[in-house]
Design a protein around this motif. Structure first.
Motif, PDB file in Angstrom:
ATOM      1  N   ARG A  48       0.824  -1.215   0.000  1.00  0.00           N
ATOM      2  CA  ARG A  48       0.000   0.000   0.000  1.00  0.00           C
ATOM      3  C   ARG A  48       0.861   1.271   0.000  1.00  0.00           C
ATOM      4  NH1 ARG A  48      -2.883  -3.687   3.208  1.00  0.00           N
ATOM      5  NH2 ARG A  48      -4.969  -4.110   2.406  1.00  0.00           N
ATOM      6  N   ALA A  49       1.907   1.238  -0.795  1.00  0.00           N
ATOM      7  CA  ALA A  49       2.818   2.379  -0.894  1.00  0.00           C
ATOM      8  C   ALA A  49       2.077   3.591  -1.438  1.00  0.00           C
ATOM      9  CB  ALA A  49       3.976   2.029  -1.829  1.00  0.00           C
ATOM     10  N   LYS A  50       2.389   4.749  -0.882  1.00  0.00           N
ATOM     11  CA  LYS A  50       1.828   6.003  -1.408  1.00  0.00           C
ATOM     12  C   LYS A  50       2.938   6.847  -2.024  1.00  0.00           C
ATOM     13  CE  LYS A  50      -2.299   6.200   1.325  1.00  0.00           C
ATOM     14  NZ  LYS A  50      -2.898   6.612   2.560  1.00  0.00           N
ATOM     15  N   GLU A  51       3.863   7.297  -1.192  1.00  0.00           N
ATOM     16  CA  GLU A  51       4.946   8.137  -1.702  1.00  0.00           C
ATOM     17  C   GLU A  51       6.240   7.787  -0.988  1.00  0.00           C
ATOM     18  OE1 GLU A  51       5.987  12.804  -2.632  1.00  0.00           O
ATOM     19  OE2 GLU A  51       3.944  12.222  -2.115  1.00  0.00           O
ATOM     20  N   GLY A  52       7.303   7.712  -1.772  1.00  0.00           N
ATOM     21  CA  GLY A  52       8.606   7.365  -1.225  1.00  0.00           C
ATOM     22  C   GLY A  52       9.536   6.907  -2.326  1.00  0.00           C
ATOM     23  N   VAL A  53      10.253   5.830  -2.048  1.00  0.00           N
ATOM     24  CA  VAL A  53      11.204   5.304  -3.021  1.00  0.00           C
ATOM     25  C   VAL A  53      11.232   3.788  -2.904  1.00  0.00           C
ATOM     26  CG1 VAL A  53      13.200   5.505  -1.469  1.00  0.00           C
ATOM     27  CG2 VAL A  53      13.544   5.574  -3.939  1.00  0.00           C
ATOM     28  N   VAL A  54      11.355   3.123  -4.053  1.00  0.00           N
ATOM     29  CA  VAL A  54      11.539   1.681  -4.047  1.00  0.00           C
ATOM     30  C   VAL A  54      12.941   1.379  -4.556  1.00  0.00           C
ATOM     31  CG1 VAL A  54      10.519   1.280  -6.343  1.00  0.00           C
ATOM     32  CG2 VAL A  54      10.532  -0.560  -4.645  1.00  0.00           C
ATOM     33  N   THR A  55      13.599   0.482  -3.858  1.00  0.00           N
ATOM     34  CA  THR A  55      14.943   0.054  -4.226  1.00  0.00           C
ATOM     35  C   THR A  55      14.892  -1.411  -4.608  1.00  0.00           C
ATOM     36  OG1 THR A  55      15.961   1.626  -2.703  1.00  0.00           O
ATOM     37  CG2 THR A  55      17.320  -0.224  -3.394  1.00  0.00           C
ATOM     38  N   ALA A  56      15.600  -1.767  -5.658  1.00  0.00           N
ATOM     39  CA  ALA A  56      15.809  -3.161  -6.046  1.00  0.00           C
ATOM     40  C   ALA A  56      17.305  -3.413  -5.974  1.00  0.00           C
ATOM     41  CB  ALA A  56      15.282  -3.425  -7.452  1.00  0.00           C
ATOM     42  N   PHE A  57      17.684  -4.495  -5.311  1.00  0.00           N
ATOM     43  CA  PHE A  57      19.093  -4.848  -5.126  1.00  0.00           C
ATOM     44  C   PHE A  57      19.267  -6.327  -5.438  1.00  0.00           C
ATOM     45  CE2 PHE A  57      22.371  -6.712  -2.373  1.00  0.00           C
ATOM     46  CZ  PHE A  57      23.473  -5.983  -2.775  1.00  0.00           C
ATOM     47  N   ILE A  58      20.145  -6.656  -6.378  1.00  0.00           N
ATOM     48  CA  ILE A  58      20.377  -8.057  -6.733  1.00  0.00           C
ATOM     49  C   ILE A  58      21.549  -8.593  -5.923  1.00  0.00           C
ATOM     50  CG2 ILE A  58      21.844  -7.536  -8.737  1.00  0.00           C
ATOM     51  CD1 ILE A  58      20.332  -9.983 -10.078  1.00  0.00           C
ATOM     52  N   ARG A  59      21.372  -9.782  -5.373  1.00  0.00           N
ATOM     53  CA  ARG A  59      22.360 -10.361  -4.460  1.00  0.00           C
ATOM     54  C   ARG A  59      23.325 -11.299  -5.186  1.00  0.00           C
ATOM     55  NH1 ARG A  59      19.786 -12.918   0.567  1.00  0.00           N
ATOM     56  NH2 ARG A  59      21.934 -12.646   1.227  1.00  0.00           N
ATOM     57  N   HIS A  60      23.833 -10.847  -6.318  1.00  0.00           N
ATOM     58  CA  HIS A  60      24.715 -11.693  -7.128  1.00  0.00           C
ATOM     59  C   HIS A  60      25.795 -10.835  -7.790  1.00  0.00           C
ATOM     60  CE1 HIS A  60      21.893 -14.995  -6.608  1.00  0.00           C
ATOM     61  NE2 HIS A  60      20.950 -14.092  -6.807  1.00  0.00           N
ATOM     62  N   THR A  61      26.881 -11.486  -8.211  1.00  0.00           N
ATOM     63  CA  THR A  61      27.965 -10.768  -8.875  1.00  0.00           C
ATOM     64  C   THR A  61      28.093 -11.117 -10.359  1.00  0.00           C
ATOM     65  OG1 THR A  61      29.574 -12.455  -8.238  1.00  0.00           O
ATOM     66  CG2 THR A  61      29.307 -10.565  -6.743  1.00  0.00           C
TER      67      THR A  61
END
Length: 155
Positions: A48-61
């Motif tokens: 139920r996000a309204k305002e902010g920031v979404v981060t995606a981080f991949i756990r691989h090299t």
């Protein structure tokens, strides 16, 4: 040179009252791009996000993330070709513990991103019209990849 014309919307402010984290597991089919946009949007709806920031981080090299065009699939094809030219498998790399594509995969990850951050307003990512979030698999065989999603903002 003439000055560029610019305009800006009025700033909006919210109190950050939420940090929500989830892990997204993606089974890739080998080298190429996997569109994550719908999954990230579903995550934002779920929390139920309204305002902010979404981060995606991949756990691989040996896999990475990018924001790229989603309209013409030949763009993704050409990007795959460009990455292969920048880090070819037959360049005599010393690190080849997992095969000839091992070191080139690490270099391609270095050239792209392991983390993306997208502003969110009214529960939606503020992506451009032709933008999508992609996981880039740099290895030739299928892999199970984990992407951490985190929303910070107001709900």
């Amino acid at each position: 040179m003439p000055a560029a014309s610019m305009s800006r919307t009025a700033p909006s402010a919210v109190a950050v009252n939420t940090v929500v984290t989830a892990a997204l597991t993606v089974q890739t089919s080998g080298r190429g791009f996997t569109d994550l946009t719908r999954e990230v949007a579903a995550f934002l709806r779920e929390v139920r996000a309204k305002e902010g920031v979404v981060t995606a981080f991949i756990r691989h090299t040996s896999a990475s993330l990018t924001i790229q065009e989603n309209a013409d699939p030949t763009v993704l094809h050409d990007l795959t070709t460009a990455l292969s030219r920048l880090a070819p498998e037959d360049a005599g790399w010393v690190h080849d513990a997992e095969g000839l594509d091992d070191m080139p995969a690490h270099i391609k990850t270095l050239l792209s991103s392991v983390s993306l951050q997208v502003p969110v307003r009214d529960g939606r990512m503020l992506l451009g019209t032709w933008q999508a979030l992609y996981l880039i698999e740099h290895r030739s065989r299928p892999h199970r990849r984990e992407v951490v999603l985190q929303f910070i903002g107001a709900v």
